[in-house]
Enzyme design. Structure first.
Site, mmCIF file in Angstrom:
data_model
loop_
_atom_site.group_PDB
_atom_site.id
_atom_site.type_symbol
_atom_site.label_atom_id
_atom_site.label_comp_id
_atom_site.label_asym_id
_atom_site.label_seq_id
_atom_site.Cartn_x
_atom_site.Cartn_y
_atom_site.Cartn_z
ATOM 1 N N GLY A 136 0.718 6.081 6.421
ATOM 2 C CA GLY A 136 1.714 5.924 7.480
ATOM 3 C C GLY A 136 2.685 7.085 7.495
ATOM 4 N N GLY A 137 3.895 6.792 7.994
ATOM 5 C CA GLY A 137 4.907 7.847 8.086
ATOM 6 C C GLY A 137 5.269 8.444 6.747
ATOM 7 N N GLY A 373 -5.550 43.485 19.061
ATOM 8 C CA GLY A 373 -4.350 42.724 18.706
ATOM 9 C C GLY A 373 -4.334 42.363 17.239
ATOM 10 C CB ALA A 374 -7.000 41.334 14.906
HETATM 11 C C1 HXC Z 1 4.869 -4.071 -0.442
HETATM 12 C C2 HXC Z 1 2.847 -3.473 -1.299
HETATM 13 C C3 HXC Z 1 2.703 -2.492 -0.318
HETATM 14 C C4 HXC Z 1 3.747 -2.336 0.640
HETATM 15 C C5 HXC Z 1 0.977 -2.426 -1.586
HETATM 16 N N1 HXC Z 1 1.745 -3.411 -2.054
HETATM 17 N N2 HXC Z 1 1.523 -1.851 -0.504
HETATM 18 N N3 HXC Z 1 3.920 -4.262 -1.368
HETATM 19 N N4 HXC Z 1 4.805 -3.148 0.534
HETATM 20 N N5 HXC Z 1 3.707 -1.400 1.572
HETATM 21 C C6 HXC Z 1 1.497 -4.270 -3.205
HETATM 22 C C7 HXC Z 1 0.364 -5.255 -2.955
HETATM 23 O O1 HXC Z 1 0.845 -6.404 -2.289
HETATM 24 C C8 HXC Z 1 -0.086 -5.554 -4.378
HETATM 25 O O2 HXC Z 1 0.850 -6.456 -4.950
HETATM 26 C C9 HXC Z 1 0.117 -4.229 -5.080
HETATM 27 O O3 HXC Z 1 1.045 -3.488 -4.267
HETATM 28 C C10 HXC Z 1 -1.164 -3.437 -5.180
HETATM 29 O O4 HXC Z 1 -1.763 -3.389 -3.893
HETATM 30 P P1 HXC Z 1 -3.306 -3.733 -3.638
HETATM 31 O O5 HXC Z 1 -3.442 -3.926 -2.163
HETATM 32 O O6 HXC Z 1 -3.727 -4.839 -4.535
HETATM 33 O O7 HXC Z 1 -4.000 -2.401 -4.129
HETATM 34 P P2 HXC Z 1 -5.245 -1.658 -3.525
HETATM 35 O O8 HXC Z 1 -6.355 -2.615 -3.256
HETATM 36 O O9 HXC Z 1 -5.491 -0.521 -4.444
HETATM 37 O O10 HXC Z 1 -4.776 -1.104 -2.106
HETATM 38 C C11 HXC Z 1 -3.730 -0.146 -2.046
HETATM 39 C C12 HXC Z 1 -3.316 0.065 -0.579
HETATM 40 C C13 HXC Z 1 -2.997 -1.296 0.081
HETATM 41 C C14 HXC Z 1 -4.456 0.779 0.161
HETATM 42 C C15 HXC Z 1 -2.113 1.002 -0.604
HETATM 43 O O11 HXC Z 1 -2.101 -2.022 -0.776
HETATM 44 C C16 HXC Z 1 -2.381 -1.145 1.417
HETATM 45 O O12 HXC Z 1 -3.065 -0.935 2.429
HETATM 46 N N6 HXC Z 1 -1.020 -1.262 1.484
HETATM 47 C C17 HXC Z 1 -0.320 -1.142 2.714
HETATM 48 C C18 HXC Z 1 -0.308 0.314 3.130
HETATM 49 C C19 HXC Z 1 0.516 0.536 4.379
HETATM 50 O O13 HXC Z 1 0.054 0.337 5.495
HETATM 51 N N7 HXC Z 1 1.810 0.826 4.148
HETATM 52 C C20 HXC Z 1 2.751 0.973 5.184
HETATM 53 C C21 HXC Z 1 2.599 2.403 5.644
HETATM 54 S S1 HXC Z 1 3.730 2.756 6.894
HETATM 55 P P3 HXC Z 1 0.428 -7.523 -6.082
HETATM 56 O O14 HXC Z 1 1.674 -8.314 -6.274
HETATM 57 O O15 HXC Z 1 -0.710 -8.298 -5.509
HETATM 58 O O16 HXC Z 1 0.035 -6.682 -7.281
HETATM 59 C C22 HXC Z 1 5.010 3.400 6.086
HETATM 60 C C23 HXC Z 1 6.119 3.756 6.993
HETATM 61 C C24 HXC Z 1 6.876 4.942 6.488
HETATM 62 O O17 HXC Z 1 5.041 3.562 4.943
HETATM 63 C C25 HXC Z 1 7.836 5.266 7.584
HETATM 64 C C26 HXC Z 1 8.415 6.608 7.453
HETATM 65 C C27 HXC Z 1 9.103 7.035 8.703
#
Ligand code: HXC
Length: 480
Positions: A136-137, A373-374
């Site tokens: 994501g971001g 140009g290069a």
């Molecule tokens: C809270 C999170 C989390 C999140 C993971 N966890 N991502 N908790 N917020 N964003 C937690 C899970 O619930 C889990 O908790 C532990 O971390 C491990 O995650 P798993 O899913 O079991 O691990 P894995 O299978 O290895 O997968 C990893 C992953 C997946 C691919 C990163 O967790 C995932 O898709 N997470 C969401 C990613 C995402 O979309 N993030 C938001 C991006 S947008 P437990 O308690 O079960 O151990 C963003 C905006 C930024 O970040 C903005 C900036 C401007």
């Protein structure tokens, strides 16, 4: 933290956040900030090869390394520390992104981090290592830093993941193809180095740091000079580097390595736009940046990717006071609708801009083709280079012989095709040599290839205290 979770990570080739710090920094040198706030990141400062750096290391084993309010505040604190103390910031990234439960509070911390990435840019080196997910971001903090290093097969970066892409566009793509290390190191250029494993990634960070100053007011570390000014066998070998046939490729890396102390070239962006080489080395123990057309890849033509790769590297060297050596063998910009419609005009302009604004010592050597140009773009005298040298094999002209003769003598050749060869030979003899440019002062000297290292070394010594006063302005407006 259970032993099984750590063992599972180890089996995947991943260290824990603390093990990564230990692998990066000098033994026992890590001083931790906010140790009592255990919220998905470890922060602090340490030394690497005796020099201070600040770092954060995201801890996937705590809430997926996700960024909540206190995680963000810890990172912001160490970023402020690195900027005000003028020390490089290293980010070891392994995070599920914004902590979902904390919503906008988590998002706001990214804003604070991005702002600091931007304000630190060009002041302190910022290096990001991606050692797990970066989604994501959240990818934009690494993207704003000077270097992104990805670990092959165990890291990924993407704005929207495979599931969202599938739902919105119907396109099926695997995570590794979408945003794995190889994709970002070869296709998108987001990653500057594809590491085989975590140790390799951290070793690359250490190597980068050895070429960089701690901040823009400091000098890069100076090492013991290893080469003498006498001509070496690798200097002499340069006399036969360029083939007689102008269309035959050769490996520009041979020249790059011959110029550098211990032939030690730390390439940056090696898998991206291989038609141009960029990277660091040392001459007489001091850091230099190399930009070199690579005739063995797409004849060394400049395309969008090569222009952007080189432009960014010139600006990096300029920001941190590292002299730039440009090695030129370029037949021109890559022709084609794809390049034109993808914006080669505005995107190629970045390279002109980068050379035109650079105030570090600029030394350019033309080995063979420097057409159109290069020629102007690749560190020409007119753009601001200090010392411009050419080998006797250099061909500095508006275009190559075949193209020029086709334009100038189309009717004669149509009437009698047998005259083409004579006309080409005449053009080559009269216009395709470096002496015309030297007669006009556009080249400072035509030198034998074996003299190149010596001449560059002398020029670097002479330019060590180069000063340029540019007009005061808020900032320029580079074509983005
Ligand atoms: C809270 C999170 C989390 C999140 C993971 N966890 N991502 N908790 N917020 N964003 C937690 C899970 O619930 C889990 O908790 C532990 O971390 C491990 O995650 P798993 O899913 O079991 O691990 P894995 O299978 O290895 O997968 C990893 C992953 C997946 C691919 C990163 O967790 C995932 O898709 N997470 C969401 C990613 C995402 O979309 N993030 C938001 C991006 S947008 P437990 O308690 O079960 O151990 C963003 C905006 C930024 O970040 C903005 C900036 C401007």
């Amino acid at each position: 933290m259970t032993d099984e979770r750590i063992a599972k990570r180890h089996a995947e080739g991943k260290k824990t956040a603390r093990e990564r710090i230990d692998a990066l920094v000098d033994d026992g040198s890590f001083v931790e900030f906010d140790a009592q706030i255990e919220d998905g990141v470890i922060t602090g400062y340490a030394t690497v090869d005796g020099r201070i750096i600040a770092l954060y290391s995201q801890d996937f084993l705590v809430k997926g390394g996700s960024l909540g309010e206190m995680t963000g505040k810890k990172i912001v604190k160490v970023m402020d520390f690195s900027l005000k103390s003028g020390v490089p910031l290293i980010g070891l990234n392994d995070s599920g992104g914004a902590r979902i439960q904390e919503g906008v509070v988590a998002l706001s911390q990214y804003g604070e981090i991005f702002k600091r990435n931007v304000r630190s840019s060009g002041v302190i080196p910022q290096i990001s290592v991606i050692m797990g997910p970066s989604a994501g971001g959240a990818v934009y903090s690494p993207a704003l830093t000077d270097f992104v290093i990805m670990v092959n097969k165990t890291s990924n970066m993407f704005i929207t993941g495979p599931d969202v892409i599938k739902a919105v566009t119907g396109e099926a793509v695997a995570m590794e193809d979408l945003g794995g290390g190889l994709t970002h190191s070869s296709k998108t250029g987001n990653s500057h180095y594809l590491a085989d494993n975590e140790d390799d990634a951290l070793d690359y960070v250490k190597a980068l740091l050895s070429f960089l100053p701690s901040n823009n007011l400091d000098d890069s570390p100076v090492f013991q000079a290893t080469e003498s000014m006498d001509f070496s066998p690798s200097d002499r070998a340069l006399d036969s580097l360029v083939p007689d046939n102008a269309n035959k490729p050769y490996d520009m890396r041979i020249l790059v390595e011959a110029l550098l102390d211990e032939a030690d070239f730390l390439e940056v962006h090696a898998l991206f736009a291989p038609n141009i080489l960029v990277g660091f080395g040392r001459i007489e123990g001091r850091s230099v940046g190399i930009i070199a057309n690579q005739p063995s890849q797409f004849a060394g033509t400049l395309d969008i990717d090569a222009s952007e790769k080189a432009a960014r590297f010139v600006r990096l060297c300029d920001a941190f006071g590292i002299p730039v050596i440009t090695l030129v063998d370029v037949p021109g910009f890559l022709p084609g609708t794809e390049q034109e419609w993808d914006g080669i005009i505005r995107r190629g302009a970045k390279l002109i801009y980068a050379y035109g604004e650079a105030s570090v010592p600029l030394i350019t050597v033309i080995t063979r083709k420097a057409y159109g140009g290069a020629y102007i773009v690749m560190g020409s005298k007119q753009l601001g280079a200090d010392v411009n040298l050419a080998w006797p094999s250099a061909q500095i002209a508006v275009m190559g012989a075949q193209g020029a003769v086709n334009v100038l003598h189309r009717r004669e050749i149509a009437a009698d095709p047998s005259v083409a060869a004579t006309l080409i030979k005449k053009y080559e003899d009269e216009l395709l040599n470096p002496y015309i440019a030297a007669d006009k002062g556009l080249i400072d000297a035509v030198i034998e290839p074996h003299q190149t290292r010596r001449q560059i070394t002398l020029a670097l010594r002479a330019l060590r205290n180069k000063r340029v006063d540019l007009p005061t302005r808020k900032h320029g407006n580079i074509p983005l």
